[in-house]
Design a protein around this motif. Sequence first.
Motif, PDB file in Angstrom:
ATOM      1  N   SER A  28       0.834  -1.201   0.000  1.00 25.34           N
ATOM      2  CA  SER A  28       0.000   0.000   0.000  1.00 25.34           C
ATOM      3  C   SER A  28       0.867   1.249   0.000  1.00 25.34           C
ATOM      4  CB  SER A  28      -0.917   0.018   1.232  1.00 25.34           C
ATOM      5  OG  SER A  28      -1.790  -1.089   1.221  1.00 25.34           O
ATOM      6  N   THR A  31      -1.787   8.067  -1.719  1.00 24.37           N
ATOM      7  CA  THR A  31      -2.244   8.605  -2.998  1.00 24.37           C
ATOM      8  C   THR A  31      -1.486   9.884  -3.336  1.00 24.37           C
ATOM      9  OG1 THR A  31      -4.448   7.706  -2.608  1.00 24.37           O
ATOM     10  CG2 THR A  31      -4.244   9.414  -4.275  1.00 24.37           C
ATOM     11  N   ASN A  32      -1.052   9.996  -4.607  1.00 15.87           N
ATOM     12  CA  ASN A  32      -0.381  11.205  -5.078  1.00 15.87           C
ATOM     13  C   ASN A  32      -1.366  12.097  -5.831  1.00 15.87           C
ATOM     14  OD1 ASN A  32       2.068  10.555  -4.001  1.00 15.87           O
ATOM     15  ND2 ASN A  32       2.919   9.709  -5.868  1.00 15.87           N
ATOM     16  N   ASN A  37       3.835  11.652 -11.025  1.00 15.42           N
ATOM     17  CA  ASN A  37       4.091  10.370 -11.691  1.00 15.42           C
ATOM     18  C   ASN A  37       3.756  10.369 -13.187  1.00 15.42           C
ATOM     19  OD1 ASN A  37       2.792   9.624  -8.700  1.00 15.42           O
ATOM     20  ND2 ASN A  37       4.773   8.688  -9.107  1.00 15.42           N
ATOM     21  N   TRP A  78       1.124   7.181 -14.078  1.00 17.43           N
ATOM     22  CA  TRP A  78       0.807   6.086 -13.163  1.00 17.43           C
ATOM     23  C   TRP A  78      -0.144   6.624 -12.096  1.00 17.43           C
ATOM     24  CZ3 TRP A  78       1.685   1.311 -14.423  1.00 17.43           C
ATOM     25  CH2 TRP A  78       2.723   1.021 -15.315  1.00 17.43           C
ATOM     26  N   THR A  80      -1.522   4.513  -9.787  1.00 17.36           N
ATOM     27  CA  THR A  80      -1.017   3.769  -8.638  1.00 17.36           C
ATOM     28  C   THR A  80       0.308   3.152  -9.091  1.00 17.36           C
ATOM     29  OG1 THR A  80      -1.908   1.577  -9.145  1.00 17.36           O
ATOM     30  CG2 THR A  80      -3.417   3.151  -8.091  1.00 17.36           C
ATOM     31  N   PRO A  81       1.099   2.557  -8.196  1.00 18.81           N
ATOM     32  CA  PRO A  81       2.327   1.901  -8.659  1.00 18.81           C
ATOM     33  C   PRO A  81       2.071   0.753  -9.624  1.00 18.81           C
ATOM     34  CG  PRO A  81       2.425   2.289  -6.304  1.00 18.81           C
ATOM     35  CD  PRO A  81       1.025   2.592  -6.724  1.00 18.81           C
ATOM     36  N   SER A  82       0.826   0.267  -9.728  1.00 17.99           N
ATOM     37  CA  SER A  82       0.532  -0.902 -10.559  1.00 17.99           C
ATOM     38  C   SER A  82      -0.334  -0.613 -11.775  1.00 17.99           C
ATOM     39  CB  SER A  82      -0.155  -1.991  -9.715  1.00 17.99           C
ATOM     40  OG  SER A  82       0.649  -2.363  -8.617  1.00 17.99           O
ATOM     41  N   ASN A 121       5.408  -4.385  -9.480  1.00 24.47           N
ATOM     42  CA  ASN A 121       4.890  -3.781  -8.250  1.00 24.47           C
ATOM     43  C   ASN A 121       3.686  -4.541  -7.712  1.00 24.47           C
ATOM     44  OD1 ASN A 121       6.787  -1.712  -8.166  1.00 24.47           O
ATOM     45  ND2 ASN A 121       5.533  -0.334  -9.402  1.00 24.47           N
ATOM     46  N   TYR A 126       5.827  -2.394  -4.104  1.00 28.21           N
ATOM     47  CA  TYR A 126       6.463  -1.219  -4.696  1.00 28.21           C
ATOM     48  C   TYR A 126       7.894  -1.060  -4.193  1.00 28.21           C
ATOM     49  CZ  TYR A 126       7.660   3.672  -5.382  1.00 28.21           C
ATOM     50  OH  TYR A 126       8.315   4.836  -5.709  1.00 28.21           O
ATOM     51  N   TRP A 250       6.401   7.039  -4.721  1.00 30.20           N
ATOM     52  CA  TRP A 250       5.213   6.872  -3.872  1.00 30.20           C
ATOM     53  C   TRP A 250       5.667   6.667  -2.437  1.00 30.20           C
ATOM     54  CZ3 TRP A 250       0.492   6.981  -6.493  1.00 30.20           C
ATOM     55  CH2 TRP A 250       0.590   6.862  -7.885  1.00 30.20           C
TER      56      TRP A 250
END
Length: 421
Positions: A28, A31-32, A37, A78, A80-82, A121, A126, A250
């Motif tokens: 986890s 949030t950015n 990103n 991105w 999320t990282p995924s 990730n 991550y 992140w």
Amino acid sequence: MKKSLLAIALAVFAFSASAQEIPVSKYSVATNSFWANWFVQAGFSAHMSFTSQERSGLDFFEPMNRGQIGASLAIGKWFTPSIGLRTKGRAYRSKAVYDGDIHPSYSYWQVSEDVMFNLSNLLCGYNETRVWNFIPYVGLGVAKQMTGGGKDYDFVYNGGLLNTFRISNRVGIFLDIYAQAIEGSFDRWNTVMASRANVLGAPVAGTVGLNRAGMGDNWHTYNKYNSRYWDKQLGVDLGIQVNISKTTTWNKVPDVDALLAMNRDQLESLQRALKNCEDENQRLMDVIATMSKDDGQAQVQTQVQTQYVDRVVTEYIGSPASVFFNLNSAKIASRRDLVNVADLAAVAKEKGRTLVVTGYADSATGNDEINTRLAQERAAAVAAELEAMGVPASQIEQVVKGGVDILTPFEYNRRATVTLK
């Protein structure tokens, strides 16, 4: 007296909590913002055409006859990282292929929107310094035919495997292996062959189903699940990726379950210590109540308070204090880390106790020699601060652990700890 002991114990508990390491979740992140990103990619493309004219789907394999080159440009984000989105454009020369005979070239450009899934990730958690990221994607786009005689616009269906290789926090190399398909009329084959038939006055030898109306291979008569319905391409893009946002990483979030368990254990320990103090305090109060009320009584009471307050403080001040450092540095990152160290230094001076300074480096970066040297320099830096606080060098013991990975995230391993011996 009970209230005084409780206040002291709570203060010591707050000190201990500030010095502890906070566990973080592996999968986890925080949030950015929308503007974080983002990245751009620019590179060259090389591909081979496998067109609807080929009866077997692969009549011959000659990369020089099938192949062409082009250029690509993309921008993506991105979320999320995924999971991410990418808008990618390519400009090409391509070929129609049939029996190794006629290869009319044509030009076109396309723009596609790709949904990306970073499996590195997603499966492994991550890691901002991971060198290789493994990213499958699928996409849908539009292509524009730039050479006369073909279909002007058509949908492009594509998918592939994006590989990114980290050079620095902002720059990397990408290798995009892809496959895509467009409806069979896109490559101008019918128009070229119809033109030749008109010139020659008859269908060209070797063509199946070709007539003067230019029907060619009759791609549209095939089911969409048949390879002969499509003009297909296999290709690779190779180029540079640049992370253009101010925020490119992140932040991990605390592991709430681990924190609750840690705080629960700490509170239970504190409650047991307070209960022991209260029981002992009550016993001493009973003793004091039986003593004569002379000038010595106040002195005895003060000594009792001091004795057991010291016991509580000593029990909790035994927790290690951490001092953190930046990557490849032996300079203390924040002077605020020395607040807890100063408390330990005061106890060491008053009680004549020895302080153990242990130096660490993170094993994720650097080799053993570099990490050992860094750990030694970090321990020496903290020992120098202790001497500046008035702790004699004879009461400071230095220990070097080198590269470790005992804390998560691994940046927390760039530290030195101070404990009472």
